[in-house]
Scaffold this motif. Structure first.
Motif, PDB file in Angstrom:
ATOM      1  N   MET A   1      40.983  30.310  43.704  1.00  0.00           N
ATOM      2  CA  MET A   1      39.804  31.145  43.570  1.00  0.00           C
ATOM      3  C   MET A   1      38.604  30.363  44.082  1.00  0.00           C
ATOM      4  N   ASN A   2      37.812  31.000  44.901  1.00  0.00           N
ATOM      5  CA  ASN A   2      36.667  30.309  45.491  1.00  0.00           C
ATOM      6  C   ASN A   2      35.454  30.275  44.575  1.00  0.00           C
ATOM      7  N   GLY A   3      35.236  31.316  43.797  1.00  0.00           N
ATOM      8  CA  GLY A   3      34.079  31.376  42.924  1.00  0.00           C
ATOM      9  C   GLY A   3      34.467  31.886  41.555  1.00  0.00           C
ATOM     10  N   GLU A   4      33.500  31.861  40.632  1.00  0.00           N
ATOM     11  CA  GLU A   4      33.758  32.366  39.285  1.00  0.00           C
ATOM     12  C   GLU A   4      33.814  33.894  39.323  1.00  0.00           C
ATOM     13  N   VAL A   5      34.890  34.451  38.775  1.00  0.00           N
ATOM     14  CA  VAL A   5      35.060  35.904  38.743  1.00  0.00           C
ATOM     15  C   VAL A   5      34.811  36.397  37.333  1.00  0.00           C
ATOM     16  N   THR A   6      33.913  37.364  37.205  1.00  0.00           N
ATOM     17  CA  THR A   6      33.623  37.993  35.918  1.00  0.00           C
ATOM     18  C   THR A   6      33.598  39.503  36.126  1.00  0.00           C
ATOM     19  N   ILE A   7      33.700  40.232  35.023  1.00  0.00           N
ATOM     20  CA  ILE A   7      33.540  41.686  35.075  1.00  0.00           C
ATOM     21  C   ILE A   7      32.524  42.090  34.022  1.00  0.00           C
ATOM     22  N   ARG A   8      31.864  43.218  34.249  1.00  0.00           N
ATOM     23  CA  ARG A   8      30.967  43.806  33.258  1.00  0.00           C
ATOM     24  C   ARG A   8      30.988  45.311  33.438  1.00  0.00           C
ATOM     25  N   PRO A   9      30.670  46.066  32.382  1.00  0.00           N
ATOM     26  CA  PRO A   9      30.693  47.528  32.505  1.00  0.00           C
ATOM     27  C   PRO A   9      29.782  48.024  33.634  1.00  0.00           C
ATOM     28  N   ALA A  10      30.267  48.971  34.404  1.00  0.00           N
ATOM     29  CA  ALA A  10      29.462  49.610  35.441  1.00  0.00           C
ATOM     30  C   ALA A  10      28.473  50.550  34.773  1.00  0.00           C
ATOM     31  N   VAL A  11      27.224  50.516  35.231  1.00  0.00           N
ATOM     32  CA  VAL A  11      26.159  51.351  34.662  1.00  0.00           C
ATOM     33  C   VAL A  11      25.391  52.041  35.789  1.00  0.00           C
ATOM     34  N   ARG A  12      24.580  53.029  35.421  1.00  0.00           N
ATOM     35  CA  ARG A  12      23.827  53.806  36.420  1.00  0.00           C
ATOM     36  C   ARG A  12      22.996  52.934  37.348  1.00  0.00           C
ATOM     37  N   ALA A  13      22.456  51.857  36.814  1.00  0.00           N
ATOM     38  CA  ALA A  13      21.611  50.974  37.626  1.00  0.00           C
ATOM     39  C   ALA A  13      22.391  50.328  38.769  1.00  0.00           C
TER      40      ALA A  13
ATOM     41  N   ARG B   1      36.714  39.423  50.689  1.00  0.00           N
ATOM     42  CA  ARG B   1      37.026  38.623  49.499  1.00  0.00           C
ATOM     43  C   ARG B   1      38.517  38.644  49.159  1.00  0.00           C
ATOM     44  N   ASN B   2      39.306  39.365  49.944  1.00  0.00           N
ATOM     45  CA  ASN B   2      40.753  39.405  49.706  1.00  0.00           C
ATOM     46  C   ASN B   2      41.365  38.024  49.901  1.00  0.00           C
ATOM     47  N   GLY B   3      42.428  37.746  49.129  1.00  0.00           N
ATOM     48  CA  GLY B   3      43.145  36.493  49.267  1.00  0.00           C
ATOM     49  C   GLY B   3      42.470  35.312  48.611  1.00  0.00           C
ATOM     50  N   ARG B   4      41.429  35.559  47.816  1.00  0.00           N
ATOM     51  CA  ARG B   4      40.681  34.472  47.181  1.00  0.00           C
ATOM     52  C   ARG B   4      40.860  34.442  45.666  1.00  0.00           C
ATOM     53  N   GLY B   5      41.725  35.309  45.133  1.00  0.00           N
ATOM     54  CA  GLY B   5      41.944  35.343  43.698  1.00  0.00           C
ATOM     55  C   GLY B   5      40.970  36.210  42.931  1.00  0.00           C
ATOM     56  N   VAL B   6      40.101  36.930  43.637  1.00  0.00           N
ATOM     57  CA  VAL B   6      39.091  37.756  42.970  1.00  0.00           C
ATOM     58  C   VAL B   6      39.754  38.900  42.208  1.00  0.00           C
ATOM     59  N   ALA B   7      40.629  39.644  42.867  1.00  0.00           N
ATOM     60  CA  ALA B   7      41.308  40.757  42.195  1.00  0.00           C
ATOM     61  C   ALA B   7      42.191  40.248  41.064  1.00  0.00           C
ATOM     62  N   THR B   8      42.877  39.129  41.279  1.00  0.00           N
ATOM     63  CA  THR B   8      43.734  38.561  40.230  1.00  0.00           C
ATOM     64  C   THR B   8      42.909  38.231  38.988  1.00  0.00           C
ATOM     65  N   GLY B   9      41.759  37.596  39.181  1.00  0.00           N
ATOM     66  CA  GLY B   9      40.892  37.265  38.049  1.00  0.00           C
ATOM     67  C   GLY B   9      40.329  38.487  37.361  1.00  0.00           C
ATOM     68  N   ALA B  10      39.957  39.498  38.143  1.00  0.00           N
ATOM     69  CA  ALA B  10      39.399  40.727  37.571  1.00  0.00           C
ATOM     70  C   ALA B  10      40.442  41.485  36.765  1.00  0.00           C
ATOM     71  N   VAL B  11      41.669  41.571  37.283  1.00  0.00           N
ATOM     72  CA  VAL B  11      42.735  42.262  36.543  1.00  0.00           C
ATOM     73  C   VAL B  11      43.066  41.491  35.268  1.00  0.00           C
ATOM     74  N   ALA B  12      43.049  40.169  35.324  1.00  0.00           N
ATOM     75  CA  ALA B  12      43.278  39.363  34.112  1.00  0.00           C
ATOM     76  C   ALA B  12      42.223  39.678  33.054  1.00  0.00           C
ATOM     77  N   ALA B  13      40.973  39.783  33.470  1.00  0.00           N
ATOM     78  CA  ALA B  13      39.894  40.110  32.526  1.00  0.00           C
ATOM     79  C   ALA B  13      40.059  41.515  31.962  1.00  0.00           C
ATOM     80  N   ALA B  14      40.472  42.464  32.802  1.00  0.00           N
ATOM     81  CA  ALA B  14      40.693  43.841  32.340  1.00  0.00           C
ATOM     82  C   ALA B  14      41.847  43.894  31.341  1.00  0.00           C
ATOM     83  N   CYS B  15      42.894  43.100  31.577  1.00  0.00           N
ATOM     84  CA  CYS B  15      44.025  43.043  30.635  1.00  0.00           C
ATOM     85  C   CYS B  15      43.578  42.477  29.296  1.00  0.00           C
TER      86      CYS B  15
END
Length: 195
Positions: free
Chosen positions: A1-13, A100-114
């Motif tokens: 992973m190249n950078g820190e991956v985090t998730i947060r709720p999507a909002v209108r803003a 951003r594909n192939g950098r572990g971004v989706a893997t990290g995001a799915v881990a957080a969602a799980c």
């Protein structure tokens, strides 16, 4: 992973930033997504979508998150179709900007969602589906402990055509033990063509 991956709720803003990202990724996402109306790629279209996202979150039926890599918008991950009672199950979906594909971004995001789904939501099972040829997405699921369990013929309408999908699942008791790319490919081949 190249950078820190985090998730947060999507909002209108998030509407302007998501509209810009969807517009920039339109060609990249087209083979993997349903056909989108032109309004989807506008601020107004995203704002309307995010109003609905907030309603579904309040109802407890769907949770959509933005994916951030080092604080920059990188895509979305969702836990949708939440069914309670004896099922305690939901679907997981995700997309990441092409560069951003192939950098572990989706893997990290799915881990957080799980973590969110099995923790805060106390779900028992998560399901995800990929197009048969979407190897990158299948590897993301494998790395997060999902196992393929079947092929659904003409499961979703993608890019204007009804397409077969490989279905994956993970339960809350399942440890994250990936099969590995070669074993995963063999398993999917057997599911798709059981002859």
């Amino acid at each position: 992973m190249n950078g820190e991956v985090t998730i947060r709720p999507a909002v209108r803003a998030d509407a302007p930033a998501l509209a810009a990202l969807f517009a920039a990724q339109r060609k990249h996402l087209a083979p993997w997504d349903p056909r989108r109306e032109p309004a989807f790629f506008t601020r107004g279209g995203q704002r309307a979508r995010l109003v609905q996202v907030e309603r579904e979150r309040t109802a407890g039926t769907s949770f959509r998150f933005v994916i951030l890599e080092d604080g920059e918008l990188a895509g979305e991950v969702s836990v949708t179709n939440v069914v309670r009672r004896s099922f305690q199950s939901a679907n997981v979906g995700y997309w990441v900007a092409g560069e951003r594909n192939g950098r572990g971004v989706a893997t990290g995001a799915v881990a957080a969602a799980c973590t969110f789904a099995f923790g805060e939501l106390e779900l028992h099972r998560l399901e995800a589906g990929t197009l048969l040829h979407n190897v990158g997405s299948q590897i993301v699921l494998d790395r997060n402990g999902f196992t393929p369990f079947g092929v659904a013929p003409k499961y979703l309408r993608i890019a204007g055509a009804w397409c077969d999908h490989v279905l994956f699942q993970r339960t809350s008791e399942q440890p994250s033990r990936p099969l590995g790319a070669a074993a995963l490919a063999r398993r999917i081949t057997l599911l798709a063509d059981p002859q």
